[in-house]
Design a protein around this motif. Structure first.
Motif, PDB file in Angstrom:
ATOM      1  N   GLU A 265      -0.349 -35.018  38.638  1.00  0.00           N
ATOM      2  CA  GLU A 265       0.007 -33.485  38.258  1.00  0.00           C
ATOM      3  C   GLU A 265       0.571 -33.396  36.736  1.00  0.00           C
ATOM      4  O   GLU A 265       0.717 -32.522  36.081  1.00  0.00           O
ATOM      5  N   ASP A 266       1.295 -34.717  36.584  1.00  0.00           N
ATOM      6  CA  ASP A 266       2.036 -34.697  35.237  1.00  0.00           C
ATOM      7  C   ASP A 266       1.066 -35.123  34.048  1.00  0.00           C
ATOM      8  O   ASP A 266       1.709 -35.260  32.898  1.00  0.00           O
ATOM      9  N   ALA A 267      -0.197 -35.560  34.455  1.00  0.00           N
ATOM     10  CA  ALA A 267      -0.928 -35.814  33.270  1.00  0.00           C
ATOM     11  C   ALA A 267      -1.547 -34.860  32.377  1.00  0.00           C
ATOM     12  O   ALA A 267      -1.833 -33.921  32.746  1.00  0.00           O
ATOM     13  N   ASP A 268      -1.532 -35.140  31.163  1.00  0.00           N
ATOM     14  CA  ASP A 268      -1.993 -34.226  30.199  1.00  0.00           C
ATOM     15  C   ASP A 268      -3.364 -34.635  29.804  1.00  0.00           C
ATOM     16  O   ASP A 268      -4.539 -33.753  29.781  1.00  0.00           O
ATOM     17  N   VAL A 280      -9.094 -33.677  29.960  1.00  0.00           N
ATOM     18  CA  VAL A 280      -7.799 -32.994  29.601  1.00  0.00           C
ATOM     19  C   VAL A 280      -7.374 -31.998  30.778  1.00  0.00           C
ATOM     20  O   VAL A 280      -8.226 -31.322  31.327  1.00  0.00           O
ATOM     21  N   ASN A 281      -6.101 -32.062  31.223  1.00  0.00           N
ATOM     22  CA  ASN A 281      -5.603 -31.218  32.088  1.00  0.00           C
ATOM     23  C   ASN A 281      -5.395 -29.872  31.570  1.00  0.00           C
ATOM     24  O   ASN A 281      -4.445 -29.690  30.504  1.00  0.00           O
ATOM     25  N   GLY A 282      -6.138 -28.721  31.632  1.00  0.00           N
ATOM     26  CA  GLY A 282      -6.110 -27.579  31.144  1.00  0.00           C
ATOM     27  C   GLY A 282      -5.177 -26.716  31.822  1.00  0.00           C
ATOM     28  O   GLY A 282      -5.407 -25.240  31.307  1.00  0.00           O
ATOM     29  N   SER A 283      -4.634 -27.081  32.801  1.00  0.00           N
ATOM     30  CA  SER A 283      -3.734 -26.070  33.423  1.00  0.00           C
ATOM     31  C   SER A 283      -2.345 -26.374  33.671  1.00  0.00           C
ATOM     32  O   SER A 283      -1.589 -25.741  34.202  1.00  0.00           O
ATOM     33  N   LYS A 284      -2.029 -27.680  33.114  1.00  0.00           N
ATOM     34  CA  LYS A 284      -0.473 -28.100  33.121  1.00  0.00           C
ATOM     35  C   LYS A 284       0.279 -27.066  32.620  1.00  0.00           C
ATOM     36  O   LYS A 284       0.056 -26.645  31.552  1.00  0.00           O
TER      37      LYS A 284
END
Length: 402
Positions: A265-268, A280-284
């Motif tokens: 969850e902490d990954a960008d 890419v994590n588009g919701s962090k």
């Protein structure tokens, strides 16, 4: 499979408030008026400038011209503003970016718009990696989110990347505020002379005409290269050839939503040695959101062209198979998979504007004192807006103004 990571700004990772508030604010900015659009102009003859295209360059020019005391109308072929900035507020549980994704750099001119709207941003910093599926995730912290082709270390301010929480299109609100914008208006013909300009268009199937002292054309170069607009008199052959000579860099961006986190969850950004794509994590950072948005971007032109040649369902299946391999969950099912095929969009005809084009001077050379060019080949939101402002300053100088 080895692959070279390319600067995110070339792809825009294609590269506030609640969505309802943002949508309402944008709607208020772009409220259309049917009066004064028909026949021979219907009262539009006293316009100072017509801006063709409500992308960031066009809005940037129109904002500067309006603030400089000029009477301006913006005509836009789409039913929305933003051009290749396209935030979708309806397809998934949180806003997603079909076009440009992040603010590039702590010094980008976009920040004044962020501050005006008191928007929240999230800087991409955490990179999650592992050598192969099933291995433990390893994290590293980088100011740029690991999206640049350089080793970790001191990242220059211009290389930092930030995502606007709640949708990138929120920055359009102060740009479009109180501008006169005509949506669903497709320009067919531009007549220009030393005495002024006449723009002929179709709006919802009926002809409309606008007259002004000058016009600023702010649409993507592939549209101009396709000769979708007739210019009278014809543009110089050198300019037309320059439009057509600009290479187009294909881009593929698929967005996948899951109802629970499938990567840390902490990954960008996820970097996996077996994957030739950006992940890419588009919701962090989205407040209260329990799922996860994957933004998948093909890196190499060859791989992108291969994927775009596939039917959409097969392309999406390949993307999902890669995500399943990375997560180690072959039964993983998404809530939604979506993309916008920019190459098939008649008002874009491509996702990316190249930069460092040798013929830029020819492309941007005004035609007389009435026909100007803004954006066209700019490669990011801030450079598009900056160029729109620069061209507006030229027009103001010619017409008389600050």
């Amino acid at each position: 499979m080895e692959h070279r990571l390319r600067p995110l700004s070339r792809r825009g990772v294609l590269t506030a408030a609640a969505a309802g508030v943002t949508t309402a604010a944008l709607a208020a900015c772009t409220k259309e008026k049917d009066s004064g659009d028909s026949g021979s102009g219907g009262g539009t003859g006293d316009l100072d400038v017509i801006v063709i295209g409500a992308g960031v360059a066009g809005l940037g020019a129109a904002r500067e011209l309006t603030d400089g005391g000029k009477k301006v109308v913006v005509v836009e072929a789409r039913d929305r503003i933003g051009g290749r900035m396209f935030t979708d507020h309806t397809s998934m549980s949180v806003p997603i970016e079909f076009g440009c994704q992040v603010i590039h750099g702590a010094k980008a001119s976009t920040w004044d718009l962020v501050h005006k709207r008191k928007l929240k941003t999230h800087q991409l910093t955490t990179v999650a990696t592992r050598k192969q599926p099933g291995d433990p995730w390893e994290r590293s912290e980088r100011q740029d989110g690991g999206l640049w082709d350089q080793p970790p270390g001191d990242i220059p301010p211009e290389y930092k990347n930030y995502r606007v929480i709640g949708g990138y299109d929120q920055v359009l609100v102060p740009l479009a505020d109180k501008l006169s914008i005509r949506l669903n208006t497709v320009v067919k013909r531009v007549e220009y002379s030393s005495t002024g300009v006449v723009v002929n268009a179709e709006r919802r199937g009926r002809p409309v005409t606008y007259k002004a002292r000058a016009v600023v054309v702010a649409i993507p170069v592939p549209v101009l290269a396709a000769d979708t607009i007739e210019f009278v008199p014809p543009l110089p052959a050198q300019k037309v050839e320059a439009f057509k000579a600009v290479p187009q860099d294909p881009a593929m961006k698929v967005i996948v939503e899951f109802d629970h986190p499938v990567i840390p969850e902490d990954a960008d950004v996820v970097q996996d040695a077996s994957v030739p794509w950006w992940l890419v994590n588009g919701s962090k950072g989205e407040p209260g959101y329990k799922g996860q948005i994957f933004v998948v971007v093909a890196d190499s032109p060859e791989d992108t062209e291969r994927l775009l040649a596939l039917p959409r369902e097969r392309r999406h299946k390949e993307v999902l198979d890669v995500i399943r391999d990375i997560t180690g969950d072959p039964g993983l099912r998404p809530v939604k998979v979506a993309e916008h095929e920019w190459a098939k969009d008649p008002f874009a005809r491509g996702a990316l504007s190249p930069y460092d084009v040798p013929s830029a001077d020819v492309i941007y050379e005004p035609n007389g004192d009435t026909l100007y060019w803004a954006g066209i080949i700019t490669e990011s939101v801030d450079t598009s807006r900056d160029h729109g402002k620069k061209v507006a300053a030229q027009v103001l100088k010619q017409l008389g103004g600050r």
